[in-house]
Scaffold this motif. Structure first.
Motif, mmCIF file in Angstrom:
data_model
loop_
_atom_site.group_PDB
_atom_site.id
_atom_site.type_symbol
_atom_site.label_atom_id
_atom_site.label_comp_id
_atom_site.label_asym_id
_atom_site.label_seq_id
_atom_site.Cartn_x
_atom_site.Cartn_y
_atom_site.Cartn_z
ATOM 1 N N GLY A 98 0.802 -1.213 0.000
ATOM 2 C CA GLY A 98 0.000 0.000 0.000
ATOM 3 C C GLY A 98 0.836 1.263 0.000
ATOM 4 N N LEU A 99 2.107 1.145 -0.391
ATOM 5 C CA LEU A 99 3.018 2.285 -0.408
ATOM 6 C C LEU A 99 3.217 2.782 -1.831
ATOM 7 N N ASP A 100 3.587 4.020 -1.953
ATOM 8 C CA ASP A 100 3.973 4.563 -3.249
ATOM 9 C C ASP A 100 5.261 3.869 -3.674
ATOM 10 N N GLU A 101 5.287 3.414 -4.912
ATOM 11 C CA GLU A 101 6.459 2.666 -5.384
ATOM 12 C C GLU A 101 7.714 3.529 -5.430
ATOM 13 N N ALA A 102 7.550 4.833 -5.394
ATOM 14 C CA ALA A 102 8.704 5.735 -5.409
ATOM 15 C C ALA A 102 9.019 6.280 -4.013
ATOM 16 N N LEU A 105 13.975 6.339 0.404
ATOM 17 C CA LEU A 105 14.651 5.475 1.365
ATOM 18 C C LEU A 105 14.537 6.042 2.782
ATOM 19 N N GLU A 106 14.573 7.378 2.892
ATOM 20 C CA GLU A 106 14.444 7.994 4.214
ATOM 21 C C GLU A 106 13.110 7.632 4.847
ATOM 22 N N ASP A 107 12.042 7.711 4.060
ATOM 23 C CA ASP A 107 10.726 7.367 4.605
ATOM 24 C C ASP A 107 10.637 5.884 4.934
ATOM 25 N N LEU A 108 11.184 5.043 4.071
ATOM 26 C CA LEU A 108 11.148 3.600 4.322
ATOM 27 C C LEU A 108 11.925 3.245 5.582
ATOM 28 N N ARG A 109 13.054 3.889 5.783
ATOM 29 C CA ARG A 109 13.893 3.579 6.946
ATOM 30 C C ARG A 109 13.295 4.099 8.244
ATOM 31 N N LEU A 116 6.749 -3.402 6.926
ATOM 32 C CA LEU A 116 7.400 -3.711 5.656
ATOM 33 C C LEU A 116 7.440 -5.210 5.381
ATOM 34 N N ILE A 117 6.758 -5.987 6.231
ATOM 35 C CA ILE A 117 6.798 -7.442 6.078
ATOM 36 C C ILE A 117 5.390 -7.974 5.810
ATOM 37 N N ASP A 118 5.238 -8.590 4.646
ATOM 38 C CA ASP A 118 3.979 -9.267 4.304
ATOM 39 C C ASP A 118 4.337 -10.508 3.485
#
Length: 368
Positions: A98-102, A105-109, A116-118
């Protein structure tokens, strides 16, 4: 992810990096624990065998591996995904979350790891990829052909029932499906007279053949392992010594297992079932549904000794153990089941068929 590749020049294979770092630690420190840094064996089961072989073949690992133990997993012709396809899958995975593919990295981290696990996602990342740095061969077979494993002895095998096989219910269906699968080999070996089944035995025999040598699951065909030993013995003049096993022992089932997916009739010698025995970790009442017998304990003791001997010396044989022949030109193997039997006799016609089929399907080199 493309975001990671832009930042680092490549992405993926982080688990492989961890493994290589662990091997470097072992090389540097194992002597302090009584180990020999010049005699290192790497082992794995199923996907762990892919990791063991990829690590051994990686130019980024400068730790010499002496031996490999590959349980349910001689991934002879397994190909690695490309960097491009791995990034496409990683990007699609972000979409599945459900995340924007772009997403940066700062937001992901900054996100909780749990978000982040499915593992139910079809794009769930878990495979190594051809990054040109840590993984440089397109397939395991390419690394074998390039000589990476010429000086490494291998103990490998599979469990009875793990192999891929035609799902059939009648004898007519059995012969029809094998005629299609075997092609010219069907008539060459007079398959209908070579393998006799009726409606009652067709399904069982089909599953047996899938494990013994007519299956296409690269990890779980006994003949793939036997043929690998023969191939390596020939190309290295016997320098690479390999041993092959078939684990066919069915673990004890409880009354509650009867008629379920956990029952013997469905599981046979199930995937990972050999590990209790290889590690000799059977304990009374653990788990409660397994009522271990005297033979279970004895088989575990013997298998653990085979494995330990191989790790120590490169030869599983030892005092009090049935002889385990090499998988050389005779393609010998040992069967570990309700008893222990060794096999290095002249090939039967059925085994010759399996060898020809496996050679063709998996593109094994043919000796001059």
């Amino acid at each position: 992810l493309p975001q990671l590749s832009e930042e680092q020049g490549q992405s993926g294979n982080y688990g492989l990096m961890d493994q290589i770092k662990a091997m470097e630690w072992i090389k540097e420190n194992i002597a302090n624990f009584g180990g020999d840094p010049e005699n290192i064996t790497v082992g794995g089961q199923s996907g762990g065998t892919t990791k063991a072989m990829a690590m051994t073949a990686s130019p980024k690992m400068d730790v010499e591996v002496d031996k490999l133990i590959l349980e349910s997993g001689l991934k002879y012709n397994m190909e690695f995904q490309t960097q491009e396809s791995a990034e496409e899958k990683g990007t699609a995975y972000l979409g599945d979350l459900g995340l924007d593919e772009a997403t940066t990295l700062e937001d992901l981290r900054n996100m909780d790891a749990e978000k982040l696990i499915d593992s139910t996602s079809s794009n769930y990342p878990g495979s190594m990829n051809l990054d040109g740095l840590y993984v440089t061969y397109e397939s395991i077979q390419d690394s074998i052909n390039d000589g990476v494993f010429d000086e490494i002895s291998v103990l490998s095998g599979t469990n009875m029932g793990e192999g891929s096989y035609p799902k059939v219910s009648t004898a007519d269906d059995f012969y029809a499906q094998y005629k299609e699968a075997l092609g010219d080999l069907y008539d060459k070996y007079d398959f209908e007279n070579l393998v006799k089944v009726d409606d009652n035995t067709a399904a069982m025999v089909s599953r047996q053949l899938g494990t013994y040598g007519l299956g296409t699951n690269v990890s779980r065909s006994l003949m793939v392992n036997r043929l690998y030993g023969k191939t390596m013995s020939e190309r290295t003049d016997g320098k690479a010594v390999n041993y092959t096993y078939l684990f066919s022992h069915a673990t004890p089932e409880s009354m509650s297992d009867l008629g379920t997916d956990r029952g013997w009739a469905n599981q046979w010698a199930w995937h990972t079932g050999e590990m209790w025995y290889a590690f000799n970790s059977l304990r009374e009442g653990v788990p409660a549904v397994r009522q271990w017998t005297d033979w279970d304990y004895e088989l575990a003791e013997k298998m653990n000794q085979y494995w330990s001997n191989f790790i120590k010396t490169g030869d599983p044989n030892g005092d009090g153990l049935a002889y385990w022949p090499e998988a050389d030109e005779n393609m010998g193997y040992i069967q570990l089941g309700n008893g222990i039997s060794t096999h290095d006799e002249e090939l039967t016609d059925l085994e010759k068929l399996m060898m020809d089929y496996t050679t063709n399907y998996f593109n094994f080199p043919v000796a001059d």
